[in-house]
Design a protein around this motif. Sequence first.
Motif, PDB file in Angstrom:
ATOM      1  N   ARG A 269       0.817  -1.215   0.000  1.00  0.00           N
ATOM      2  CA  ARG A 269       0.000   0.000   0.000  1.00  0.00           C
ATOM      3  C   ARG A 269       0.851   1.267   0.000  1.00  0.00           C
ATOM      4  N   LEU A 270       2.155   1.148  -0.063  1.00  0.00           N
ATOM      5  CA  LEU A 270       3.069   2.286  -0.008  1.00  0.00           C
ATOM      6  C   LEU A 270       3.662   2.590  -1.384  1.00  0.00           C
ATOM      7  N   LYS A 271       3.740   3.888  -1.670  1.00  0.00           N
ATOM      8  CA  LYS A 271       4.388   4.335  -2.907  1.00  0.00           C
ATOM      9  C   LYS A 271       5.213   5.564  -2.582  1.00  0.00           C
ATOM     10  N   ALA A 272       6.513   5.514  -2.912  1.00  0.00           N
ATOM     11  CA  ALA A 272       7.403   6.640  -2.663  1.00  0.00           C
ATOM     12  C   ALA A 272       7.744   7.314  -3.973  1.00  0.00           C
ATOM     13  N   THR A 273       7.741   8.658  -3.954  1.00  0.00           N
ATOM     14  CA  THR A 273       8.093   9.446  -5.120  1.00  0.00           C
ATOM     15  C   THR A 273       9.160  10.466  -4.735  1.00  0.00           C
ATOM     16  N   LEU A 274       9.883  10.966  -5.757  1.00  0.00           N
ATOM     17  CA  LEU A 274      10.996  11.864  -5.486  1.00  0.00           C
ATOM     18  C   LEU A 274      11.038  13.008  -6.484  1.00  0.00           C
ATOM     19  N   THR A 275      11.218  14.237  -5.957  1.00  0.00           N
ATOM     20  CA  THR A 275      11.526  15.395  -6.787  1.00  0.00           C
ATOM     21  C   THR A 275      12.893  15.905  -6.339  1.00  0.00           C
ATOM     22  N   LYS A 276      13.310  17.035  -6.899  1.00  0.00           N
ATOM     23  CA  LYS A 276      14.630  17.562  -6.554  1.00  0.00           C
ATOM     24  C   LYS A 276      14.686  18.156  -5.145  1.00  0.00           C
ATOM     25  N   LYS A 277      13.509  18.386  -4.551  1.00  0.00           N
ATOM     26  CA  LYS A 277      13.501  19.019  -3.234  1.00  0.00           C
ATOM     27  C   LYS A 277      12.778  18.207  -2.169  1.00  0.00           C
ATOM     28  N   GLU A 278      11.946  17.248  -2.594  1.00  0.00           N
ATOM     29  CA  GLU A 278      11.163  16.519  -1.604  1.00  0.00           C
ATOM     30  C   GLU A 278      10.772  15.131  -2.091  1.00  0.00           C
ATOM     31  N   SER A 279      10.360  14.347  -1.119  1.00  0.00           N
ATOM     32  CA  SER A 279       9.845  13.018  -1.418  1.00  0.00           C
ATOM     33  C   SER A 279       8.518  12.855  -0.688  1.00  0.00           C
ATOM     34  N   PHE A 280       7.635  12.076  -1.303  1.00  0.00           N
ATOM     35  CA  PHE A 280       6.361  11.772  -0.676  1.00  0.00           C
ATOM     36  C   PHE A 280       6.237  10.263  -0.497  1.00  0.00           C
ATOM     37  N   LEU A 281       5.657   9.893   0.622  1.00  0.00           N
ATOM     38  CA  LEU A 281       5.288   8.497   0.842  1.00  0.00           C
ATOM     39  C   LEU A 281       3.765   8.453   0.860  1.00  0.00           C
ATOM     40  N   HIS A 282       3.201   7.908  -0.221  1.00  0.00           N
ATOM     41  CA  HIS A 282       1.757   7.828  -0.350  1.00  0.00           C
ATOM     42  C   HIS A 282       1.278   6.506   0.233  1.00  0.00           C
ATOM     43  N   ILE A 283       0.246   6.594   1.048  1.00  0.00           N
ATOM     44  CA  ILE A 283      -0.312   5.387   1.657  1.00  0.00           C
ATOM     45  C   ILE A 283      -1.748   5.250   1.168  1.00  0.00           C
ATOM     46  N   THR A 284      -2.003   4.188   0.421  1.00  0.00           N
ATOM     47  CA  THR A 284      -3.311   3.970  -0.188  1.00  0.00           C
ATOM     48  C   THR A 284      -4.107   2.954   0.631  1.00  0.00           C
ATOM     49  N   ALA A 285      -5.323   3.347   1.008  1.00  0.00           N
ATOM     50  CA  ALA A 285      -6.227   2.474   1.781  1.00  0.00           C
ATOM     51  C   ALA A 285      -5.498   1.807   2.937  1.00  0.00           C
ATOM     52  N   PRO A 286      -4.945   2.601   3.863  1.00  0.00           N
ATOM     53  CA  PRO A 286      -4.141   2.023   4.946  1.00  0.00           C
ATOM     54  C   PRO A 286      -4.940   1.111   5.865  1.00  0.00           C
TER      55      PRO A 286
END
Lengths: 113, 113
Positions: free
Chosen positions: B61-78
């Motif tokens: 259920r976890l998806k991590a993304t990256l930009t040049k300044k930040e990262s997000f950890l998306h949690i789907t239907a936890p």
Amino acid sequence: DVKVTQSSRYLVKRTGEKVFLECVQDMDHENMFWYRQDPGLGLRLIYFSYDVKMKEKGDIPEGYSVSREKKERFSLILESASTNQTSMYLCASSRSGTAYGYTFGSGTRLTVV
Amino acid sequence: EDQVTQSPEALRLQEGESSSLNCSYTVSGLRGLFWYRQDPGKGPEFLFTLYSAGEEKEKERLKATLTKKESFLHITAPKPEDSATYLCAVQGHPQYNNNDMRFGAGTRLTVKP
């Protein structure tokens, strides 16, 4: 399946005692690290080692020393324990080269009284 | 100096309520951005490494993304078992004399059934 083993889960020591925290890894990793973790401060690096008999200071080395006589073992030494060294101590290891995630031990919760 | 800032400090979700955790960073030459999960009283457990902007990694259920300044950890239907503290860390390139891992303070996630 345990890969990084820390010798004690809980430890209570008196002020002024010399304290040894032991860490052993079975993954043949070159790199080993000691962190302490405190609420609100996150993980802070104390010492690290990239090879046997090699050591480097991290961000907060004062009051600590380390020993790495064998590749698999990295010891943290509190020369004269003080109450401000009460903390959770975490050992980690990793392969060298391209960035690899660290494998952490379960931690040692040290209380200095 | 490398810095990692995570937000929010704490997040409470209902089971099934998707959300995202943020990790803002500054580093001299990014070698890797790491996400870890830490359960109470245990050491952090490695989840992902992201190496360059635009990269994404998924695990259940976890998806991590990256930009040049930040990262997000998306949690789907936890689910309640996703409750833990999630740590973000960055590692810089050795050429900048800065190749140890710098951790954020973490986001404490609680998922209510």
